[in-house]
Design a protein around this motif. Structure first.
Motif, PDB file in Angstrom:
ATOM      1  N   PHE A  59       0.860  -1.178   0.000  1.00 28.54           N
ATOM      2  CA  PHE A  59       0.000   0.000   0.000  1.00 28.54           C
ATOM      3  C   PHE A  59       0.900   1.233   0.000  1.00 28.54           C
ATOM      4  CE2 PHE A  59      -2.569  -3.366   1.602  1.00 28.54           C
ATOM      5  CZ  PHE A  59      -3.896  -3.052   1.320  1.00 28.54           C
ATOM      6  N   TYR A  60       0.844   1.994  -1.072  1.00 25.52           N
ATOM      7  CA  TYR A  60       1.706   3.167  -1.202  1.00 25.52           C
ATOM      8  C   TYR A  60       0.980   4.412  -0.718  1.00 25.52           C
ATOM      9  CZ  TYR A  60       4.543   0.136  -4.156  1.00 25.52           C
ATOM     10  OH  TYR A  60       5.324  -0.889  -4.629  1.00 25.52           O
ATOM     11  N   GLY A  61       1.611   5.132   0.210  1.00 30.97           N
ATOM     12  CA  GLY A  61       0.994   6.334   0.753  1.00 30.97           C
ATOM     13  C   GLY A  61       0.811   7.428  -0.276  1.00 30.97           C
ATOM     14  N   GLN A  62       1.792   7.584  -1.158  1.00 28.66           N
ATOM     15  CA  GLN A  62       1.713   8.582  -2.219  1.00 28.66           C
ATOM     16  C   GLN A  62       2.053   7.902  -3.543  1.00 28.66           C
ATOM     17  OE1 GLN A  62       4.474  11.463  -0.464  1.00 28.66           O
ATOM     18  NE2 GLN A  62       2.743  12.778   0.068  1.00 28.66           N
ATOM     19  N   PRO A  99      -7.214   9.740   6.074  1.00 26.85           N
ATOM     20  CA  PRO A  99      -8.026   9.106   5.030  1.00 26.85           C
ATOM     21  C   PRO A  99      -7.343   7.904   4.376  1.00 26.85           C
ATOM     22  CG  PRO A  99      -8.167  11.485   4.842  1.00 26.85           C
ATOM     23  CD  PRO A  99      -7.120  11.204   5.875  1.00 26.85           C
ATOM     24  N   PHE A 100      -6.024   8.012   4.157  1.00 26.98           N
ATOM     25  CA  PHE A 100      -5.302   6.877   3.584  1.00 26.98           C
ATOM     26  C   PHE A 100      -5.337   5.678   4.531  1.00 26.98           C
ATOM     27  CE2 PHE A 100      -1.334   4.442   3.486  1.00 26.98           C
ATOM     28  CZ  PHE A 100      -1.415   3.899   2.208  1.00 26.98           C
ATOM     29  N   ILE A 101      -5.123   5.935   5.822  1.00 28.86           N
ATOM     30  CA  ILE A 101      -5.147   4.854   6.805  1.00 28.86           C
ATOM     31  C   ILE A 101      -6.535   4.215   6.867  1.00 28.86           C
ATOM     32  CG2 ILE A 101      -5.108   4.427   9.300  1.00 28.86           C
ATOM     33  CD1 ILE A 101      -2.363   4.428   8.084  1.00 28.86           C
ATOM     34  N   LYS A 102      -7.570   5.023   6.793  1.00 29.98           N
ATOM     35  CA  LYS A 102      -8.933   4.501   6.789  1.00 29.98           C
ATOM     36  C   LYS A 102      -9.151   3.591   5.583  1.00 29.98           C
ATOM     37  CE  LYS A 102     -13.369   4.079   7.585  1.00 29.98           C
ATOM     38  NZ  LYS A 102     -13.868   3.154   8.639  1.00 29.98           N
ATOM     39  N   LYS A 103      -8.682   4.025   4.421  1.00 26.33           N
ATOM     40  CA  LYS A 103      -8.807   3.207   3.214  1.00 26.33           C
ATOM     41  C   LYS A 103      -8.034   1.898   3.364  1.00 26.33           C
ATOM     42  CE  LYS A 103      -8.001   3.391  -1.788  1.00 26.33           C
ATOM     43  NZ  LYS A 103      -7.470   4.220  -2.918  1.00 26.33           N
ATOM     44  N   PHE A 104      -6.832   1.988   3.925  1.00 28.06           N
ATOM     45  CA  PHE A 104      -6.021   0.799   4.171  1.00 28.06           C
ATOM     46  C   PHE A 104      -6.770  -0.181   5.068  1.00 28.06           C
ATOM     47  CE2 PHE A 104      -3.073  -1.228   7.236  1.00 28.06           C
ATOM     48  CZ  PHE A 104      -2.333  -2.013   6.379  1.00 28.06           C
ATOM     49  N   GLN A 105      -7.344   0.330   6.143  1.00 23.20           N
ATOM     50  CA  GLN A 105      -8.070  -0.526   7.086  1.00 23.20           C
ATOM     51  C   GLN A 105      -9.246  -1.229   6.413  1.00 23.20           C
ATOM     52  OE1 GLN A 105     -11.324   0.699   8.864  1.00 23.20           O
ATOM     53  NE2 GLN A 105     -11.513  -1.460   9.361  1.00 23.20           N
ATOM     54  N   VAL A 106      -9.984  -0.505   5.584  1.00 27.68           N
ATOM     55  CA  VAL A 106     -11.160  -1.084   4.916  1.00 27.68           C
ATOM     56  C   VAL A 106     -10.732  -2.162   3.918  1.00 27.68           C
ATOM     57  CG1 VAL A 106     -13.046  -0.582   3.315  1.00 27.68           C
ATOM     58  CG2 VAL A 106     -12.593   0.966   5.229  1.00 27.68           C
ATOM     59  N   VAL A 140     -10.942   4.883  16.422  1.00 31.81           N
ATOM     60  CA  VAL A 140     -11.954   3.967  15.871  1.00 31.81           C
ATOM     61  C   VAL A 140     -11.342   3.079  14.798  1.00 31.81           C
ATOM     62  CG1 VAL A 140     -14.128   3.824  14.596  1.00 31.81           C
ATOM     63  CG2 VAL A 140     -13.860   5.534  16.412  1.00 31.81           C
ATOM     64  N   VAL A 141     -10.576   3.684  13.893  1.00 30.77           N
ATOM     65  CA  VAL A 141      -9.940   2.930  12.809  1.00 30.77           C
ATOM     66  C   VAL A 141      -8.950   1.918  13.380  1.00 30.77           C
ATOM     67  CG1 VAL A 141      -8.496   3.111  10.747  1.00 30.77           C
ATOM     68  CG2 VAL A 141     -10.260   4.834  11.207  1.00 30.77           C
ATOM     69  N   ARG A 142      -8.174   2.375  14.334  1.00 31.62           N
ATOM     70  CA  ARG A 142      -7.179   1.509  14.972  1.00 31.62           C
ATOM     71  C   ARG A 142      -7.841   0.312  15.650  1.00 31.62           C
ATOM     72  NH1 ARG A 142      -2.403   2.852  18.577  1.00 31.62           N
ATOM     73  NH2 ARG A 142      -2.461   1.377  20.302  1.00 31.62           N
ATOM     74  N   ALA A 143      -8.894   0.573  16.416  1.00 29.59           N
ATOM     75  CA  ALA A 143      -9.593  -0.500  17.124  1.00 29.59           C
ATOM     76  C   ALA A 143     -10.207  -1.493  16.153  1.00 29.59           C
ATOM     77  CB  ALA A 143     -10.671   0.100  18.030  1.00 29.59           C
ATOM     78  N   GLN A 144     -10.752  -0.988  15.047  1.00 26.87           N
ATOM     79  CA  GLN A 144     -11.365  -1.873  14.060  1.00 26.87           C
ATOM     80  C   GLN A 144     -10.318  -2.733  13.373  1.00 26.87           C
ATOM     81  OE1 GLN A 144     -14.820  -2.101  13.544  1.00 26.87           O
ATOM     82  NE2 GLN A 144     -14.121  -3.956  12.511  1.00 26.87           N
TER      83      GLN A 144
END
Length: 439
Positions: A59-62, A99-106, A140-144
């Motif tokens: 997963f590339y951040g940029q 937002p990137f981290i959220k996308k990564f988590q999903v 929330v993202v971290r816990a999920q």
């Protein structure tokens, strides 16, 4: 008159399946998909399970357009052929915002959910450098994410043999929760290799945690354990002795200046573990932990040490001296030490004689890497002793620091030394020596 004979086929048409699969093995996803369009036989080769056992998804951040396509392809093929997967590596490269981290988590949640349903072969999982203590990981993202990963580990716990969560940086409770997922079905885990280096957040005194000890007592077949010294205690060594001594081969231990390492661990605990685990080798990696009194509490002579790395990372401390470590501590491992790495800023202290004496005393030392202020003559003395078989080094990598802007003279002397021992270097050594101005 019509020619009814069969059209002549290329020799590729007669290539045995095993050879064809080997060719496909060296192709990337894009080339594999193109090759699969050639004929039915090549299409079948594309669907061979042996081609899809190992996958890395980054997963590339940029990301650039090319990296985005690479990621999408890797993800798509991992899902399509996920039932064959044995080794999965997920990389998180330069995450830069929430937002990137959220996308990564999903995306990871969907991937793990899919693999949990279709895969029954996964034996290796690596997700390194998550750095869950960073601010971009909202609660929330971290816990999920931790919940989803824990559920996946629980589902795969009967088959998983290797887990690498290096650099996760999570709390003690969250870390133990994830590790407990590996034993939640039977209250025991038979995983053989775990990497939990920098798994817990900085500054945690994990060694004093009863929760951590309870968690580690559930592992009954550890072969290789990689972790931080702030996890070590007499209790942990006793747990390893009781549950994994029959299998334990390697402990990789990192000790960082920012991790607590003032606990008292007895030599008796190490000796008892070494006695019950005769195959055990211990590798130490010290980051800026250089003072003799700190090292003396850690480097006990009862430890079966195979490798030591001491790195000061360019930091210089006028109150620190390396000589007692070279003369008093490290010689205790003369019978077992095979690899020594020293990266030191020792501009106030010449160590040529002490270092050479240590090398000659370590009868099994094969690998030497030194970045330090040394005289060029040290290399000539070392190679002369190696030529006379007074040591058995096979790898010598030295960066000689110098305070001079112009190192032409030192480089000329090194060239002369190389010519003098060229026969030895070319035939028996992995050799690399340079000068490096430190101004």
């Amino acid at each position: 008159m019509e020619d009814d004979s069969e059209p002549e086929q290329s020799s590729w048409a007669y290539l045995p399946d095993v050879c064809l699969r080997h060719v496909f093995h060296w192709l990337d996803d894009r080339d594999r998909s193109r090759a699969a369009l050639v004929c039915k036989k090549w299409s079948c080769a594309m669907h061979s399970g042996s081609l899809w056992r190992c996958r890395t998804i980054t997963f590339y951040g940029q990301p650039s357009r090319a990296r985005t396509l690479e990621f999408q392809s890797a993800l798509w093929y991992t899902k399509k052929f996920g039932k064959y997967l044995k080794h999965l590596e997920i990389k998180l490269s330069n995450p830069y915002n929430t937002p990137f981290i959220k996308k990564f988590q999903v995306i990871v949640r969907g991937l793990l959910s899919h693999l949990g349903k279709c895969n029954s072969h996964l034996v290796s999982l690596s997700i390194k450098y998550l750095e869950l203590d960073c601010l971009i990981w909202k609660n929330v993202v971290r816990a999920q994410f931790i919940k989803n990963l824990g559920a996946f580990l629980k589902r795969m716990s009967n088959r998983l043999d290797y887990l690498n969560l290096k650099g996760a940086r999570i709390t003690l409770e969250e870390g133990c929760e994830l590790l407990n997922s590996l034993s939640s079905l039977t209250n025991r885990s038979f995983i053989s290799e775990i990497n939990i280096e920098d798994f817990f957040s900085l500054h945690l005194s994990v060694y004093s945690s009863a929760l951590f000890h309870q968690t580690m007592s559930k592992f009954h077949r550890l072969t290789i354990l990689t972790f931080n010294y702030n996890c070590i205690s007499d209790e942990l060594l006793d747990i390893l002795r009781e549950h994994s001594s029959h299998s334990l081969c390697t402990l990789n231990i990192k000790c960082h200046i920012h991790d607590p390492h003032g606990q008292v661990v007895s030599g008796t605990s190490w000796a008892n573990l070494a006695k019950r685990a005769p195959k055990l080798n211990v590798n130490f990696f010290f980051e800026r932990v250089m003072k003799h009194d700190h090292l003396a509490r850690i480097l006990l002579e009862e430890i079966p040490v195979r490798s030591i790395s001491l790195r000061s990372c360019y930091f210089s401390d006028p109150d620190w001296t390396m000589r007692p470590t070279l003369t008093n501590l490290l010689p205790a491992y003369w019978h077992g030490l095979q690899k020594l790495t020293l990266e030191l800023n020792n501009d106030h202290e010449l160590l040529d004689n002490e270092l050479l004496q240590l090398i000659l005393s370590c009868k099994r030392l094969l690998f030497l890497k030194v970045w330090a202020f040394l005289s060029v003559s040290f290399m000539e003395r070392l190679l002369q002793n190696r030529a006379e078989r007074k040591c058995i080094l096979t790898t010598i990598k030295v960066r000689i620091y110098t305070a001079q802007d112009d190192s032409t003279e030192e480089e000329r002397l090194l060239a002369d030394i190389y010519r003098k021992f060229k026969y030895l270097i070319d035939s028996e050594l992995n050799y690399f020596v340079i000068t490096y101005p430190m101004v």
